[in-house]
Design a protein around this motif. Structure first.
Motif, mmCIF file in Angstrom:
data_model
loop_
_atom_site.group_PDB
_atom_site.id
_atom_site.type_symbol
_atom_site.label_atom_id
_atom_site.label_comp_id
_atom_site.label_asym_id
_atom_site.label_seq_id
_atom_site.Cartn_x
_atom_site.Cartn_y
_atom_site.Cartn_z
ATOM 1 N N SER A 102 27.880 -39.114 47.872
ATOM 2 C CA SER A 102 27.950 -37.909 48.700
ATOM 3 C C SER A 102 28.603 -36.754 47.945
ATOM 4 C CB SER A 102 28.772 -38.187 49.961
ATOM 5 O OG SER A 102 30.134 -38.346 49.615
ATOM 6 N N HIS A 104 33.592 -41.930 56.942
ATOM 7 C CA HIS A 104 32.662 -41.407 55.936
ATOM 8 C C HIS A 104 31.272 -41.988 56.177
ATOM 9 C CE1 HIS A 104 31.449 -39.731 52.098
ATOM 10 N NE2 HIS A 104 30.888 -40.894 51.800
ATOM 11 N N ASP A 105 30.284 -41.105 56.285
ATOM 12 C CA ASP A 105 28.917 -41.575 56.542
ATOM 13 C C ASP A 105 27.868 -40.678 55.893
ATOM 14 O OD1 ASP A 105 28.984 -39.333 58.141
ATOM 15 O OD2 ASP A 105 28.337 -40.349 59.960
ATOM 16 N N THR A 106 28.271 -39.977 54.847
ATOM 17 C CA THR A 106 27.316 -39.143 54.133
ATOM 18 C C THR A 106 27.050 -39.755 52.767
ATOM 19 O OG1 THR A 106 29.057 -37.724 53.261
ATOM 20 C CG2 THR A 106 28.014 -37.029 55.320
ATOM 21 N N GLY A 107 25.938 -39.431 52.211
ATOM 22 C CA GLY A 107 25.544 -39.990 50.917
ATOM 23 C C GLY A 107 24.519 -41.083 51.112
ATOM 24 N N LYS A 133 22.014 -45.759 54.061
ATOM 25 C CA LYS A 133 23.206 -44.960 54.334
ATOM 26 C C LYS A 133 24.260 -45.938 54.834
ATOM 27 C CE LYS A 133 24.173 -42.323 58.062
ATOM 28 N NZ LYS A 133 24.152 -41.202 59.012
ATOM 29 N N GLU A 187 30.882 -34.957 49.071
ATOM 30 C CA GLU A 187 32.324 -35.042 49.348
ATOM 31 C C GLU A 187 33.054 -35.767 48.221
ATOM 32 O OE1 GLU A 187 35.111 -37.682 52.268
ATOM 33 O OE2 GLU A 187 33.323 -36.819 53.158
ATOM 34 N N SER A 193 30.803 -43.331 46.415
ATOM 35 C CA SER A 193 29.785 -42.780 47.311
ATOM 36 C C SER A 193 29.039 -41.651 46.606
ATOM 37 C CB SER A 193 30.447 -42.235 48.579
ATOM 38 O OG SER A 193 29.514 -41.498 49.335
#
Length: 103
Positions: A25, A66-69, A59, A27, A23
């Motif tokens: 992101s 997890h849903d960022t990046g 996205k 994170e 990812s």
């Protein structure tokens, strides 16, 4: 699996686990070189949603929350082209950290 098919007929199939551990992101990648966070226990993760981000990417929403990046089209293409090398690197990092994939 997420399959990317290009106008010239080239295609890449990327597993959910692969996409999750790579990812883009913060994170996962950290906020600078050397700050990457090794993702473990993602063998069974699935993609539960795909949301367009403008005209430049998507996205992904994963079953582990997890849903960022934002996966821009160029990044997804590079993941596809370099998949074998990146996957091997991930497996080596897991081993070095004392983790073993379950599956």
């Amino acid at each position: 699996m997420l399959e990317m098919v290009y106008a010239d007929g080239e295609s890449h199939r990327l597993s959910c686990e692969f996409l999750r551990v790579y990812s883009p992101s913060a994170e996962v990648t950290g906020h600078g070189p050397g700050q990457e966070v090794l993702q473990v226990g993602k063998e069974a993760v699935t993609i539960t949603g795909i949301e367009p981000v403008g005209n430049y990417g998507i996205k992904l929403v994963f079953s582990d929350g997890h849903d960022t990046g934002i996966y821009d089209w160029e990044y997804l293409y590079r993941l596809g082209v370099d998949q074998a090398r990146l996957w091997q690197t991930y497996l080596e990092r897991l081993e070095a950290a004392g983790h073993q994939r379950q599956g």
